[in-house]
Design an enzyme around this catalytic site. Structure first.
Site, PDB file in Angstrom:
ATOM      1  N   ARG A 233       0.863  -1.182   0.000  1.00 51.70           N
ATOM      2  CA  ARG A 233       0.000   0.000   0.000  1.00 51.70           C
ATOM      3  C   ARG A 233       0.897   1.229   0.000  1.00 51.70           C
ATOM      4  O   ARG A 233       1.930   1.258   0.703  1.00 51.70           O
ATOM      5  CB  ARG A 233      -0.907   0.028   1.243  1.00 51.70           C
ATOM      6  CG  ARG A 233      -2.099  -0.914   1.195  1.00 51.70           C
ATOM      7  CD  ARG A 233      -3.145  -0.510   0.142  1.00 51.70           C
ATOM      8  NE  ARG A 233      -4.268  -1.440   0.083  1.00 51.70           N
ATOM      9  CZ  ARG A 233      -4.372  -2.494  -0.723  1.00 51.70           C
ATOM     10  NH1 ARG A 233      -3.389  -2.774  -1.555  1.00 51.70           N
ATOM     11  NH2 ARG A 233      -5.445  -3.250  -0.712  1.00 51.70           N
ATOM     12  N   GLU A 262      -2.670   7.507  -4.911  1.00 51.82           N
ATOM     13  CA  GLU A 262      -2.990   6.880  -6.203  1.00 51.82           C
ATOM     14  C   GLU A 262      -4.463   6.975  -6.594  1.00 51.82           C
ATOM     15  O   GLU A 262      -4.814   6.807  -7.766  1.00 51.82           O
ATOM     16  CB  GLU A 262      -2.573   5.401  -6.186  1.00 51.82           C
ATOM     17  CG  GLU A 262      -3.444   4.525  -5.287  1.00 51.82           C
ATOM     18  CD  GLU A 262      -3.043   3.050  -5.320  1.00 51.82           C
ATOM     19  OE1 GLU A 262      -1.849   2.753  -5.135  1.00 51.82           O
ATOM     20  OE2 GLU A 262      -3.936   2.207  -5.523  1.00 51.82           O
TER      21      GLU A 262
HETATM   22  P1  NAI Z   1      -1.646 -11.275   5.008  1.00 54.39           P
HETATM   23  O1  NAI Z   1      -2.655 -10.787   5.974  1.00 54.39           O
HETATM   24  O2  NAI Z   1      -1.626 -12.715   4.617  1.00 54.39           O
HETATM   25  O3  NAI Z   1      -0.166 -10.903   5.515  1.00 54.39           O
HETATM   26  C1  NAI Z   1       0.182  -9.676   6.076  1.00 54.39           C
HETATM   27  C2  NAI Z   1       1.318  -9.945   7.051  1.00 54.39           C
HETATM   28  O4  NAI Z   1       1.799  -8.699   7.519  1.00 54.39           O
HETATM   29  C3  NAI Z   1       0.870 -10.752   8.272  1.00 54.39           C
HETATM   30  O5  NAI Z   1       1.719 -11.873   8.450  1.00 54.39           O
HETATM   31  C4  NAI Z   1       1.007  -9.755   9.425  1.00 54.39           C
HETATM   32  O6  NAI Z   1       1.370 -10.385  10.654  1.00 54.39           O
HETATM   33  C5  NAI Z   1       2.135  -8.883   8.889  1.00 54.39           C
HETATM   34  N1  NAI Z   1       2.256  -7.614   9.606  1.00 54.39           N
HETATM   35  C6  NAI Z   1       1.316  -6.887  10.245  1.00 54.39           C
HETATM   36  N2  NAI Z   1       1.863  -5.805  10.816  1.00 54.39           N
HETATM   37  C7  NAI Z   1       3.186  -5.856  10.543  1.00 54.39           C
HETATM   38  C8  NAI Z   1       4.290  -5.028  10.870  1.00 54.39           C
HETATM   39  N3  NAI Z   1       4.146  -3.917  11.622  1.00 54.39           N
HETATM   40  N4  NAI Z   1       5.524  -5.381  10.425  1.00 54.39           N
HETATM   41  C9  NAI Z   1       5.689  -6.504   9.692  1.00 54.39           C
HETATM   42  N5  NAI Z   1       4.682  -7.323   9.355  1.00 54.39           N
HETATM   43  C10 NAI Z   1       3.452  -6.999   9.769  1.00 54.39           C
HETATM   44  O7  NAI Z   1      -1.825 -10.339   3.714  1.00 54.39           O
HETATM   45  P2  NAI Z   1      -1.341 -10.630   2.230  1.00 54.39           P
HETATM   46  O8  NAI Z   1      -2.436 -11.299   1.482  1.00 54.39           O
HETATM   47  O9  NAI Z   1      -0.007 -11.237   2.243  1.00 54.39           O
HETATM   48  O10 NAI Z   1      -1.260  -9.131   1.653  1.00 54.39           O
HETATM   49  C11 NAI Z   1      -0.292  -8.206   2.104  1.00 54.39           C
HETATM   50  C12 NAI Z   1      -0.634  -6.824   1.585  1.00 54.39           C
HETATM   51  O11 NAI Z   1      -0.507  -6.805   0.154  1.00 54.39           O
HETATM   52  C13 NAI Z   1      -2.094  -6.410   1.829  1.00 54.39           C
HETATM   53  O12 NAI Z   1      -2.234  -5.779   3.084  1.00 54.39           O
HETATM   54  C14 NAI Z   1      -2.360  -5.439   0.712  1.00 54.39           C
HETATM   55  O13 NAI Z   1      -2.116  -4.143   1.192  1.00 54.39           O
HETATM   56  C15 NAI Z   1      -1.322  -5.781  -0.364  1.00 54.39           C
HETATM   57  N6  NAI Z   1      -1.914  -6.219  -1.633  1.00 54.39           N
HETATM   58  C16 NAI Z   1      -1.555  -5.551  -2.784  1.00 54.39           C
HETATM   59  C17 NAI Z   1      -2.065  -5.938  -4.013  1.00 54.39           C
HETATM   60  C18 NAI Z   1      -1.658  -5.267  -5.296  1.00 54.39           C
HETATM   61  O14 NAI Z   1      -2.280  -5.512  -6.345  1.00 54.39           O
HETATM   62  N7  NAI Z   1      -0.638  -4.435  -5.311  1.00 54.39           N
HETATM   63  C19 NAI Z   1      -3.043  -7.036  -4.088  1.00 54.39           C
HETATM   64  C20 NAI Z   1      -3.303  -7.696  -2.829  1.00 54.39           C
HETATM   65  C21 NAI Z   1      -2.771  -7.280  -1.645  1.00 54.39           C
END
Ligand code: NAI
Length: 330
Positions: A233, A262
């Site tokens: 993000r 964006e």
């Molecule tokens: P997820 O929920 O499986 O993983 C997120 C991880 O971040 C979790 O393991 C969580 O513990 C960790 N986390 C939380 N706070 C943290 C911190 N302060 N420091 C380090 N790690 C922390 O989510 P997923 O599916 O892996 O997605 C991650 C991100 O990718 C989403 O939040 C979304 O913003 C982004 N995304 C972007 C897309 C794109 O098209 N560019 C599409 C889909 C998701």
């Protein structure tokens, strides 16, 4: 159910209708959902929204007035929703927690490879009959240290790919993911990530604790010439600070699929318009910055999965089988 689909494009219509098979009635609307457009939901039971819809308290108040009972997000992130207010108003929020972690992880790797080997510049040169190599010098990924912040579904898929390149992978996440350790990565402190990484890739959600995680202070702790990749993000990076670091050479490469401001730029053809965002315009002047317009999720497999889970959420809501719905709550 009758569903108003905001921020919809031809590809959304195609994938949602293909998954729908006549169960629900969709009205595909081009505008973003905002306080000003929320009244377009008049006569519907649910709204279906995407990443740049603004579902704040004002939007929610209007949705409530229009009798909306469900917000079906067709994305994983929900930082654009005032969840506490939705809950207070009794509007349920569902999302697609996972559609293709591979799509986003692979795009992050595409940004790394593109930046490192300058494929975007080589493409243009060869078309000009220019086969000179100056300015295209890259480095081997093998043996480099990659820092991964956030090792959920996407971060874990990313770790597996870069481990396959022979990189040393270090991670930071409040929760340890055993799969990531099995892939050979090691959990370390954020300070160690900043100090040791040649490449840093962001895969954590945007929330108050992670907003502007990359800022002047953290940038100063990184290796000179570090590569930063953000497919998560835009708000994770303080863009003005990263521009200063690009100017000084502290950041050597920047790959972005997301940008904090964006919402008014991405997903649209603005080629006839004046670019009014000076910060974004400055970013585009650097030859070592590669920006894509939030396309990391955009694969055939991901679109089909988004449509299937969105439809399953609508079905579950209609059947009042809320345990089956991928609900988000505070
Ligand atoms: P997820 O929920 O499986 O993983 C997120 C991880 O971040 C979790 O393991 C969580 O513990 C960790 N986390 C939380 N706070 C943290 C911190 N302060 N420091 C380090 N790690 C922390 O989510 P997923 O599916 O892996 O997605 C991650 C991100 O990718 C989403 O939040 C979304 O913003 C982004 N995304 C972007 C897309 C794109 O098209 N560019 C599409 C889909 C998701």
């Amino acid at each position: 159910m009758k569903v108003a689909v905001f921020s919809s494009k031809a590809y959304d219509q195609q994938s949602l209708e293909a998954a729908n098979k006549g169960r629900h009635q969709f009205n595909f609307l081009e505008p973003h959902l905002t306080p000003q457009t929320a009244a377009l939901s008049h006569g519907y039971d649910a709204v279906c929204c995407f990443v740049n819809d603004s579902i704040d308290a004002d939007t929610l108040a209007e949705l409530k007035r229009q009798g909306i009972k469900l917000i079906a997000l067709r994305c994983a992130g929900f930082n654009n929703v005032d969840l506490a207010e939705a809950q207070r108003l009794g509007i349920r929020v569902a999302r697609v927690p996972e559609y293709s972690p591979f799509a986003v992880a692979e795009h992050a790797v595409a940004l790394i490879l593109g930046l490192n080997r300058n494929t975007h510049r080589a493409f243009n040169r060869v078309r000009e009959n220019d086969y000179s190599l100056h300015g295209l010098l890259g480095f081997d990924l093998h043996g480099k240290t990659v820092g991964v912040i956030g090792t959920g579904k996407i971060g874990a898929a990313f770790v597996r790919i870069v481990a396959g390149f022979g990189c040393r992978v270090i991670c930071s996440d409040p929760y340890v993911n055993k799969e990531v350790e099995q892939a050979g990565a090691r959990y370390v402190s954020l300070e160690e990530i900043w100090a040791q990484s040649d490449i840093i890739s962001l895969h954590c959600p945007l929330m108050p604790a992670t907003r502007h995680l990359i800022n002047a202070d953290t940038l100063a702790q990184m290796k000179q010439g570090v590569m930063i990749i953000n497919t998560s993000r835009g708000g994770l990076i303080e863009t003005k600070d990263v521009i200063d670091a690009l100017k000084s050479g502290q950041v050597g490469y920047l790959g972005l699929d997301v940008y904090e401001e964006e919402a008014d730029l991405f997903f649209e053809d603005n080629s006839d318009a004046i670019l009014r965002d000076d910060t974004f315009a400055r970013l585009l002047t650097f030859r070592n910055v590669l920006v894509t317009g939030h396309q990391a999720f955009f694969t055939q497999e991901a679109l089909a999965a988004i449509a299937d889970v969105t439809l399953a959420n609508l079905d579950a809501f209609e059947a009042e089988d809320f345990d089956r719905m991928h609900e988000v709550s505070v």
